[in-house]
Enzyme design. Structure first.
Site, PDB file in Angstrom:
ATOM      1  CG  ASP A  11      32.540  39.311  40.453  1.00  0.00           C
ATOM      2  OD1 ASP A  11      31.564  39.447  39.508  1.00  0.00           O
ATOM      3  OD2 ASP A  11      33.537  38.872  40.204  1.00  0.00           O
ATOM      4  CB  SER A  12      31.266  34.702  39.818  1.00  0.00           C
ATOM      5  OG  SER A  12      31.949  35.296  38.759  1.00  0.00           O
ATOM      6  CB  CYS A  74      28.671  39.358  39.109  1.00  0.00           C
ATOM      7  SG  CYS A  74      28.846  37.686  38.025  1.00  0.00           S
ATOM      8  CD  GLU A 159      38.902  34.594  37.605  1.00  0.00           C
ATOM      9  OE1 GLU A 159      39.163  33.370  37.680  1.00  0.00           O
ATOM     10  OE2 GLU A 159      38.262  35.557  37.722  1.00  0.00           O
ATOM     11  CB  CYS A 193      32.726  40.781  31.418  1.00  0.00           C
ATOM     12  SG  CYS A 193      33.688  39.784  32.390  1.00  0.00           S
ATOM     13  CG  HIS A 195      37.219  39.191  34.927  1.00  0.00           C
ATOM     14  ND1 HIS A 195      35.904  39.031  35.482  1.00  0.00           N
ATOM     15  CD2 HIS A 195      37.939  38.417  35.326  1.00  0.00           C
ATOM     16  CE1 HIS A 195      36.143  38.036  36.588  1.00  0.00           C
ATOM     17  NE2 HIS A 195      37.570  37.485  36.375  1.00  0.00           N
TER      18      HIS A 195
END
Length: 276
Positions: A11-12, A74, A159, A193, A195
């Site tokens: 993942d990024s 991702c 984040e 996504c 997240h």
């Protein structure tokens, strides 16, 4: 003879840990090697060429670590890099190597969740602009209507640990309002996504009760389990000691602290360098 090796999960940054969490739940016997390219995150706003280059460097690293199978956990990397890597680069790495993404397994089943045939997709700008979900879902469910909405503020909020605070409410409601404003018949929202599952309590509090929210972790985990069942030779290449190794291209202190929020338990990472 191939030495058994872990399943690579890329993942990024942190989001892929929500996928890894479900992979471990579904397939606890396997070993996993997780890499977050935190030094160059986020990928969602970057060009196709840049995401392709970064993702290719990560895939090369996984193969250098002995991995035979890499999962791009991702959406942006899956949308902007997966197909090019599969078509342009994979053969050079050897016939047994495989790279899988998260978009196709999601597209294969998402139509079963909706009764109205109207689906809302929340994603990063990069994933929305790629139109990968529109193309893949149309392939499996041609009668389904898909509405997309980019949520540029959601990843930074998460984040920075602001996703549970009152400040996130405005941005969650704003993006949901724009999505649902496209069609009153949307009955299913896909979180495209990795997240976004951290925002599920706020999302569900902001939408009508009949709309269901779908995140990808369980779908991807079940898809990988089916893949390994259908490809026993690949399953044999994957080591089974129930061990997880975490790596990041940025600060291990930050990764351990924030990663635990996504993974749901404490973890200890090591630092690696990608590219030149």
């Amino acid at each position: 003879m191939h030495q058994p090796s872990p399943i690579g999960v890329f993942d990024s940054g942190y989001g892929g840990l929500t996928i890894l969490k479900e992979l471990v739940k579904e397939l606890p016997q396997y070993d996993y090697l997780y890499l977050g390219d935190n030094a160059r995150a986020p990928y969602g706003t970057r060009s196709f060429d840049t995401v392709y280059q970064y993702t290719l460097e990560a895939v090369q690293w996984f193969f250098s670590q002995g991995c035979e199978l890499v999962v791009l956990a991702c959406n942006t990397a899956s949308a902007k890099a997966l197909r090019t890597i599969q078509q342009r680069n994979l053969a050079a790495f050897g016939p047994s190597k495989r790279v899988l993404g998260v978009i196709r397994p999601t597209a294969e089943v998402i139509g079963r969740f909706s009764e109205s045939g109207q689906l809302g997709v929340l994603a990063t700008k990069g994933t929305v602009n790629s139109e990968s979900y529109l193309l893949e879902i149309a392939h499996f469910f041609p009668d389904m209507t898909v509405f997309q909405q980019a949520c540029p503020m959601w990843v930074p909020l998460i984040e920075n640990g602001e996703h549970e605070g009152a400040g996130a409410d405005y941005f969650v409601k704003d993006s949901l309002g724009q999505l649902l404003g496209q069609s009153p018949a949307i009955d299913t929202i896909l979180l495209a996504c990795t997240h976004y599952p951290l925002l599920i309590p706020k999302i569900e509090a902001s939408i009508p009760k009949h709309i269901q929210v779908v995140s990808q972790g369980e779908i991807v985990a079940q898809s990988l389990a089916n893949y390994l069942k259908r490809h026993p030779a690949m399953a044999d290449h994957c080591s089974k000691n129930g061990h997880i190794r975490f790596c990041t291209t940025d600060s291990t202190t930050d990764f351990d602290e924030k990663g635990a929020i996504f993974f749901g338990k404490s973890l200890k990472s090591e630092h690696i360098v990608l590219g030149h």
